[in-house]
Design a protein around this motif. Sequence first.
Motif, short mmCIF file in Angstrom:
data_model
loop_
_atom_site.label_atom_id
_atom_site.label_comp_id
_atom_site.label_asym_id
_atom_site.label_seq_id
_atom_site.Cartn_x
_atom_site.Cartn_y
_atom_site.Cartn_z
N SER A 258 0.81 -1.22 0.00
CA SER A 258 0.00 0.00 0.00
C SER A 258 0.84 1.26 0.00
CB SER A 258 -0.92 0.02 1.23
OG SER A 258 -1.76 -1.11 1.25
N LEU B 93 6.59 -0.29 -9.10
CA LEU B 93 5.66 0.26 -8.12
C LEU B 93 6.49 0.96 -7.06
CD1 LEU B 93 2.61 0.34 -7.43
CD2 LEU B 93 3.01 -1.64 -5.95
N ARG C 77 -1.09 4.86 -4.91
CA ARG C 77 -1.58 3.50 -5.14
C ARG C 77 -2.95 3.47 -5.78
NH1 ARG C 77 3.26 2.71 -4.37
NH2 ARG C 77 4.06 1.01 -3.07
#
Length: 600
Positions: free
Chosen positions: A399, A416, A424
Amino acid sequence: MAFAKDMAVPQAAALPKASPFTALWPFAALLGLAVLLPLTGNEYWALIATRACIYWVLVSGLNLIVGYAGQLAIGYVALLTIGAYTAAVLAAGNLFEPVHPFLALAIAAFVGAFFGVVVGLPALRLRTFYFAMTTLGFATIVTQVALAWQDVTGGGIGIVGPSMPAPLDTAWGFYYACLAVAAFCTWITGNIARSRFGRALVTVRDAEVAAEASGIAKPRLLIWVFILAGALAAFAGGLFATLQTYITPDAFTFDLSLLFFIAVLIGGRGSILGPLLGTLLLTLLPEVAAPLAAWSTFLYAALLLVIVLAIPGGIAALIDPRSRRALPDNRAVIPRPDLLPALLGQQPPHAGLSLRNIVLAFGGVRAIDGLDLDLRPGEVHGLIGPNGSGKTTTLNVISGYYRPETGTMTCDASPLPAGDAVGRAARGIARTFQTPRVVGEASVLENVMVGAMIEGRAGFLEALLSLPRQRREERETTARARQALAAVGLGALAEVRADRLQHSELRFMEIARALMLRPAFLMLDEPAAGLSTDEIKRLDQLIRAVGRQGTGVLLVEHHADLIFEICDRITVLNLGRVLAAGTPDEIRTHKEVVSAYLGG
């Protein structure tokens, strides 16, 4: 087939929607009384009413900072001072050629907007009382500058305030002008409060991690609010200088700053009407209790104490009909998975989400130690293990709340970034939390609408003026939020305050908020905790249906029966390491898993 049986459980009848007239009639009544006030023929009341209007212009903006964003801005009299002196100096021509009073007020508003950001910037780093101290310090600096810059401000002697042209040069003419400005400020701040920006503010205030998970960028949001509040406060300062006709630094006291702050507190958080009534009350109080003028600070403190003890939610809670509306006792959460295709659509092809060699330590303890994990679209992936094994920590790393020391993460074959919680949502990653993170004073519907924050395209100014694109997006978001609530079984409770829901209902409400994102990946952190057996069965059906729409689900759960019933794959953690990974049948028979977690 168990779900078909559950459908026979009686569901609560939908509560009636709040009528727009119900929310507007108090404002209309106040405006009507204000318009008729000149019939008294008493110009002293014109003075008091004008002062109340000017105070409300400032408090309406301050309310967004204190009541909605939860920032303790105690020294906002500084912006009133800046606006008053800017308008007075420009109108008097102490720096340049004299300008028209209207232009002086407009320039004061721009100057206030700038200093509103200057005052507000510490709020992006400082919390609660530390930020309060910075606002008080700034107020002291502004007062000292006004005293020292004698050639321009007149120092302790003061300066003449702007003089308005006819017909605003009479007591009642100026009153009507200030009333019009106050009504306009009520409208624009109400527009913000009812928009996605207002919902974002209260979510940042009460559930900041949920705000980040929904893609809400706190700094950008607060800067817009500081600009608006600063402009309104400074404009109010210009009007205040006109009303006073002559201003000195002594006019801008700590008591005045306290009045503005307490007006919001006794009015109640997350309300426009409450602080408006609070402002009227505190403006009239010195007139009613004139013999006790020397005790004004004590009276403010005593009133605040009474409100906090007797009505913790302030005037807003006292007049909120959602607090008194009876709820059915036998209500049940009955999800409708058949609504999910329309709500979520079908996820496009996706390369999945991967973690490689993730390591995270707290002190000398490795909470995650070399974790590899793959989440596939349309798959329900269980993450289990003993307490302290790193399950929730893994969710927090994905997260963006925790930044791993080593390792890489990719989403749809693209990197990411670690530690980017706000980003996110834009990557299609949504989540729920072990302890539901909700805004208790907001309705269930408003809580769920927060999940669609990043889908809004109307800007802050469009929300401020309620322009067509803003209104269209609000209608669309409201309709989708009602659809999400119906899908999780809470459609009947859309208008209820969230703090009146049962624990199990809060669990499903969080899922509805996450589904508003149309996520590619949904992470559920112990969603079955506190649910009854029947509710767990319904949760089972709901999660399966989400997976069928192509959304990858990462499920952290201690209910082993639920995990082995619905998961396509399971990863077992122990002391931050992967103990085993495979299908449910493989995990059931894994000797180390049985010994460390399942027992036997």
